[in-house]
Every structure is written in C-alpha cells, then in structure tokens.
Design an enzyme around this catalytic site. Structure first.
Site, PDB file in Angstrom:
ATOM      1  N   HIS A  37       1.301  -1.701  -0.220  1.00 18.32           N
ATOM      2  CA  HIS A  37       0.528  -0.089   0.071  1.00 18.32           C
ATOM      3  C   HIS A  37       0.897   1.515   0.034  1.00 18.32           C
ATOM      4  CE1 HIS A  37       1.618   0.368   4.155  1.00 18.32           C
ATOM      5  NE2 HIS A  37       0.623  -1.072   4.391  1.00 18.32           N
ATOM      6  N   HIS A  40       3.398   2.041   1.896  1.00 21.42           N
ATOM      7  CA  HIS A  40       5.469   0.600   1.835  1.00 21.42           C
ATOM      8  C   HIS A  40       6.278   1.638   0.752  1.00 21.42           C
ATOM      9  CE1 HIS A  40       2.916  -2.654   3.385  1.00 21.42           C
ATOM     10  NE2 HIS A  40       3.644  -2.926   3.181  1.00 21.42           N
ATOM     11  N   GLY A 150       8.623   0.806   8.538  1.00 15.59           N
ATOM     12  CA  GLY A 150       8.300   2.198   8.641  1.00 15.59           C
ATOM     13  C   GLY A 150       8.230   2.544  10.413  1.00 15.59           C
ATOM     14  N   LYS A 152       5.785   2.957  11.963  1.00 16.56           N
ATOM     15  CA  LYS A 152       4.228   2.074  11.974  1.00 16.56           C
ATOM     16  C   LYS A 152       4.374   1.383  13.106  1.00 16.56           C
ATOM     17  CE  LYS A 152      -0.366  -0.429  11.018  1.00 16.56           C
ATOM     18  NZ  LYS A 152       0.162  -1.577  10.491  1.00 16.56           N
TER      19      LYS A 152
HETATM   20  P1  AMP Z   1       5.133  -5.041   6.577  1.00 11.74           P
HETATM   21  O1  AMP Z   1       4.498  -5.739   4.778  1.00 11.74           O
HETATM   22  O2  AMP Z   1       3.582  -5.288   6.293  1.00 11.74           O
HETATM   23  O3  AMP Z   1       5.819  -5.910   7.018  1.00 11.74           O
HETATM   24  O4  AMP Z   1       5.507  -3.809   6.333  1.00 11.74           O
HETATM   25  C1  AMP Z   1       6.276  -3.556   5.383  1.00 11.74           C
HETATM   26  C2  AMP Z   1       7.538  -2.561   5.904  1.00 11.74           C
HETATM   27  O5  AMP Z   1       6.401  -1.133   5.618  1.00 11.74           O
HETATM   28  C3  AMP Z   1       7.000  -2.571   7.537  1.00 11.74           C
HETATM   29  O6  AMP Z   1       8.905  -1.633   7.717  1.00 11.74           O
HETATM   30  C4  AMP Z   1       5.942  -1.934   7.841  1.00 11.74           C
HETATM   31  O7  AMP Z   1       6.683  -0.860   9.397  1.00 11.74           O
HETATM   32  C5  AMP Z   1       6.728  -0.553   6.786  1.00 11.74           C
HETATM   33  N1  AMP Z   1       4.415  -0.332   6.776  1.00 11.74           N
HETATM   34  C6  AMP Z   1       3.670  -0.704   7.202  1.00 11.74           C
HETATM   35  N2  AMP Z   1       3.018   0.018   6.971  1.00 11.74           N
HETATM   36  C7  AMP Z   1       3.269   1.648   6.973  1.00 11.74           C
HETATM   37  C8  AMP Z   1       2.327   3.084   7.182  1.00 11.74           C
HETATM   38  N3  AMP Z   1       1.633   2.766   6.773  1.00 11.74           N
HETATM   39  N4  AMP Z   1       3.406   3.789   6.624  1.00 11.74           N
HETATM   40  C9  AMP Z   1       4.836   3.142   7.039  1.00 11.74           C
HETATM   41  N5  AMP Z   1       5.170   2.614   6.562  1.00 11.74           N
HETATM   42  C10 AMP Z   1       4.751   1.402   6.787  1.00 11.74           C
END
Ligand code: AMP
Length: 282
Positions: A37, A40, A150, A152
C-alpha cells in the site's frame, strides 16, 4: 521507467548487488510481506531518494506468525505489488519462497532481549524472534547501505536498530513516518480485513490517540487520560485492547510521566483484526 527485475534465489540477489557495488552504486533495502500500500511505497520512494539502487523484498515470514495468527489468510498479490514497485522506481524485487529462506535443517534464531518482552511481545510470543531472524538474514543477504522500516511498527523498528548495532551489521537503519488514510488510520495490509462497519469504527483509533497525546502534553494525569481513552475505544466499537500505554520510545518501557521521547502505543481489536499504532507525545 525501467523494468522491475525479479529474483527468487539468494545467489541471484547477491549477484545483482555485487554488480552494482562494482560500479560504486549505493543500495537501499525495503523488506515487506507484500500486499503493498502507499505506506510501503513511501519506504521505497525514500530509499530511492537516498540510494542509487533499491531492492524491495516480499516474503510472508512464517516464523513471525503465532499458531492462531493469520499466516494462511495473509493477503498476497504479487502482480499488484510489482506494478506498485515499478511505479515507485524500485530496481529489484527479491521474492524468495519459504525453502530458500528456511532450508531443511534451519536451526538458528536471533533474539533481542529487553525490547521484545513488552507491548506486542507480551501477547505475540515468538513474533519478534521471527522478525529479528528474517531481517538479519535479509540484511546479510543483500548487505545494503541502508534499510528502511516504518515507524508504524515502532517496536519492530527499535528491535531492528538494536540487532543491527549489536551484531555489527554495517547498515544504516532508517525509520520512515507512518502513512495514514484520510481519516488518520495508519495504512496496513490488514485494514483490508475490516468490514465496512469496522472500518468506520477504526477511524476512532487515530482520533483517540491524537486527543490523548494532546492531553498528556498539556500535563493531565497519565492514568486518567489512559483510562478515558480506553473507554472511548471500546465505546467506538473496539472489542478488546492488548495495550494502550505510554512508553519511552528508546527503552519501550512504560512511563508514568511525560518526558522527552515519550510515545503512546496501542494494539486494539476490531473483531478478529488487530490494529496497532503509535503517536509521539513529547
Ligand atoms: P509489512 O509488509 O506490513 O511487514 O511492512 C513492511 C514495512 O512497511 C515495515 O517496515 C512496516 O513498518 C512498513 N509499513 C507498514 N505500514 C506502514 C505505513 N502505514 N506507513 C509507513 N510504513 C509502513
């Protein structure tokens, strides 16, 4: 716009990186679990502005899911993800399968103590061990100049900073601010699980966090504000809270007073969907 090259083997990832290195190019790494999204995409864009080449990884890491968590149901959309990566000018996608990352006989894990027992660690046993192990592997496989995570997932970001420091992995860990929907909800691959009604309730989360952060900053009693904010979330339709806590952002330990580096952390359920967020207070 160049094509996105896709590799699935560690050896091919290394080959690409060493070709870049041979010509002096800097490399940024963006690990993800896919279902990409705009949050990412923001990491990829940041990586691209800081480095000459960017690698995104997509790997739904089984070792960071608990037995009752959503590993099988975790959203997967590689074609859609690739389109977004091309758009963000990513150079290489590393999308290994499980046996490439965890071949038979795999027996090593990375544990970061202290930062992982509290907040999400208290209810997600083994989660941060899985995260620390896979991120260590990705950092050592790609050996980037910088890797992007992130805010987040703030606890995850601090765990990764610590492991890179403690294990002397020569990489700069870069934290990227949380991307939010128009109503303030932090973007997450899991938001797509929310029903229309739950999605409406979800917008209470950033509102309650923002209001509580302002009250803490103005000196109101921590316990009172936390209790009222919890009640507001339950009132808004959240079924359960794992935590709503004020912590120091370096130690991730609870604090009773607001000082520099205080941050509000939350994990709350809407039905079966667990949402997390965090908000700076001071
Ligand atoms: P995930 O695919 O959910 O494991 O996330 C992959 C990376 O994207 C991780 O470093 C998360 O912290 C980052 N991430 C997920 N959601 C967000 C967001 N809303 N804003 C910024 N980074 C994000």
């Amino acid at each position: 716009m160049r094509d996105l090259k896709v590799v699935r083997r560690i050896a091919d990832l290394r080959e690409n990186v060493s070709q870049w290195r041979a010509t002096g190019l800097s490399v940024g790494l963006v690990p993800t679990m896919g279902a990409l999204h705009a949050g990412h995409v923001a990491l990829v864009r940041q990586a691209k502005s800081d480095n000459q080449r960017v690698i995104a990884t997509i790997f739904v890491n089984p070792t960071q899911f608990g037995p009752s968590e959503d590993l099988k149901a975790y959203p997967r959309d590689e074609a859609g993800d690739m389109a977004k990566l091309v758009d963000a000018d990513c150079d290489l996608l590393f999308a290994p399968d499980v046996t490439e990352m965890y071949p038979q006989g795999f027996a090593t894990s990375v544990g970061v103590s202290g930062l992982t027992e509290h907040l999400c660690g208290a209810t997600r046993a083994g989660h941060f061990g899985g995260v620390a192990t896979i991120v260590t592997k990705l950092l050592l496989q790609a050996l980037p100049d910088r890797a992007y995570f992130g805010e987040k997932d703030f606890q995850q970001l601090q765990v990764i900073r610590r492991l890179a420091r403690d294990l002397d992995i020569p990489v700069e860990i870069v934290g990227v601010p949380t991307m939010r929907e128009a109503d303030g909800l932090a973007m997450s691959s899991r938001n797509r699980y929310l029903s229309a009604t739950d999605r409406q309730s979800a917008s209470a989360l950033p509102k309650v966090m923002r209001a509580a952060a302002a009250r803490f900053a103005s000196g109101e009693a921590v316990e009172t504000v936390l209790a009222e904010a919890k009640a507001e979330l339950l009132e808004a339709g959240f079924s359960k809270l794992d935590y709503l806590e004020l912590c120091n952002e370096a130690s991730l330990q609870p604090v009773e007073r607001v000082t520099a580096g205080t941050r509000l952390f939350v994990a709350a359920y809407l039905g079966h969907t667990r949402l997390i967020d965090n908000w700076p207070v001071a």
